[in-house]
Design an enzyme around this catalytic site. Sequence first.
Site, PDB file in Angstrom:
ATOM      1  N   GLU A  70     -12.101   1.776   3.985  1.00 35.37           N
ATOM      2  CA  GLU A  70     -10.685   2.404   5.125  1.00 35.37           C
ATOM      3  C   GLU A  70     -11.015   3.707   5.188  1.00 35.37           C
ATOM      4  O   GLU A  70      -9.922   4.587   4.904  1.00 35.37           O
ATOM      5  CB  GLU A  70      -9.704   1.868   4.261  1.00 35.37           C
ATOM      6  CG  GLU A  70      -8.850   0.918   5.234  1.00 35.37           C
ATOM      7  CD  GLU A  70      -7.580   1.503   5.891  1.00 35.37           C
ATOM      8  OE1 GLU A  70      -7.338   1.277   6.892  1.00 35.37           O
ATOM      9  OE2 GLU A  70      -6.961   2.387   5.163  1.00 35.37           O
ATOM     10  N   GLU A  85       0.894  -1.376   0.265  1.00 27.75           N
ATOM     11  CA  GLU A  85      -0.092   0.086   0.038  1.00 27.75           C
ATOM     12  C   GLU A  85       0.731   1.030   0.033  1.00 27.75           C
ATOM     13  O   GLU A  85       1.319   1.591   1.154  1.00 27.75           O
ATOM     14  CB  GLU A  85      -0.946   0.054   1.249  1.00 27.75           C
ATOM     15  CG  GLU A  85      -1.746   1.273   1.183  1.00 27.75           C
ATOM     16  CD  GLU A  85      -2.836   1.273   2.298  1.00 27.75           C
ATOM     17  OE1 GLU A  85      -3.865   1.916   2.369  1.00 27.75           O
ATOM     18  OE2 GLU A  85      -2.710   0.450   3.392  1.00 27.75           O
TER      19      GLU A  85
END
EC number: 5.3.1.22
Length: 306
Positions: free
Chosen positions: A281, A186
């Site tokens: 998220e 990420e």
Amino acid sequence: MKRRNFIKNVSLGTAAGFAGASGLQAGVLDSNPTAESTFNLNYAPHFGMFRNHAGEDLIAQLDFMYERGFRSLEDNGMMGRPVDVQEKIGNHLAKLGMDMGVFVLDKGGNGANTFASGLKEHTDIFLNGCRRAVEVAKRVNAKWITVVPGDFDRRLPIDIQTANVIDTLRLGAEILEPHGLVMVLEPLSDTPNLFLRTSAQTYMICRAVNSPACKILYDVYHMQKNEGHLITMMNHCWDEIAYIQIGDNPGRKEPGTGEINYLNVFKHIHEKGYRGIMGMEHGNAHPGKDGESALIAAYRKADSFL
């Protein structure tokens, strides 16, 4: 297995699981008049997102998510939960027919132990985390594990740092690949010290690692901040993207609270054939039950592209 075939198989497998979960929906809708239909894409809330409706009990929260049409869960802190709690969550997800999304690799990479340094003690911490993650993944039937390489080591040339990151990730892939697990890298925007910054940089690293166990986690919120051109960059990196996360910018809240045109972004992702998990998220823009209801309504609106 070739990379392209692996991605295809992952997408098809996830789609099959999603379809199976949708098949369970009919009985729930028949027996629960408050239950809602599923979405066009497979969005994954996290624990705490609906606590005002469902309470603090994690199983009750899962039931609420399912009744509202969600078919997956994310839990960044899963590795820190007691084993019996992990097993309880995994069993209930299986009972509902829900998929487990990412959890974060504990101590995988941070400012204190960065892959960019190439230091053995940092690598050992990461590899130990990979071994423990295998056991956690078995308990909750997870496939994706979020990995962040940590900070820059500015004492070293950037290309040497990149080589160190690649070497470390290859060792991690050797542990995860035999179990069918995927570390999804990420790129982040939280601080300028973080080594992994852009989707193109992550794409290059995944190609160099050259393993089906190392792919991209494309977080729309972070990539809007770091590079923009969301649809264009997704297209460039598409073959290495295995997981997507959501959050509007500014604010990192649900779609419709910032500048990102999520209706178009979701439509594009759907047209590309992605049926994998879309991790929610982000936080809630508004507090209480009203805020949670508004969040669900925001996803219904952004998901109405068909």
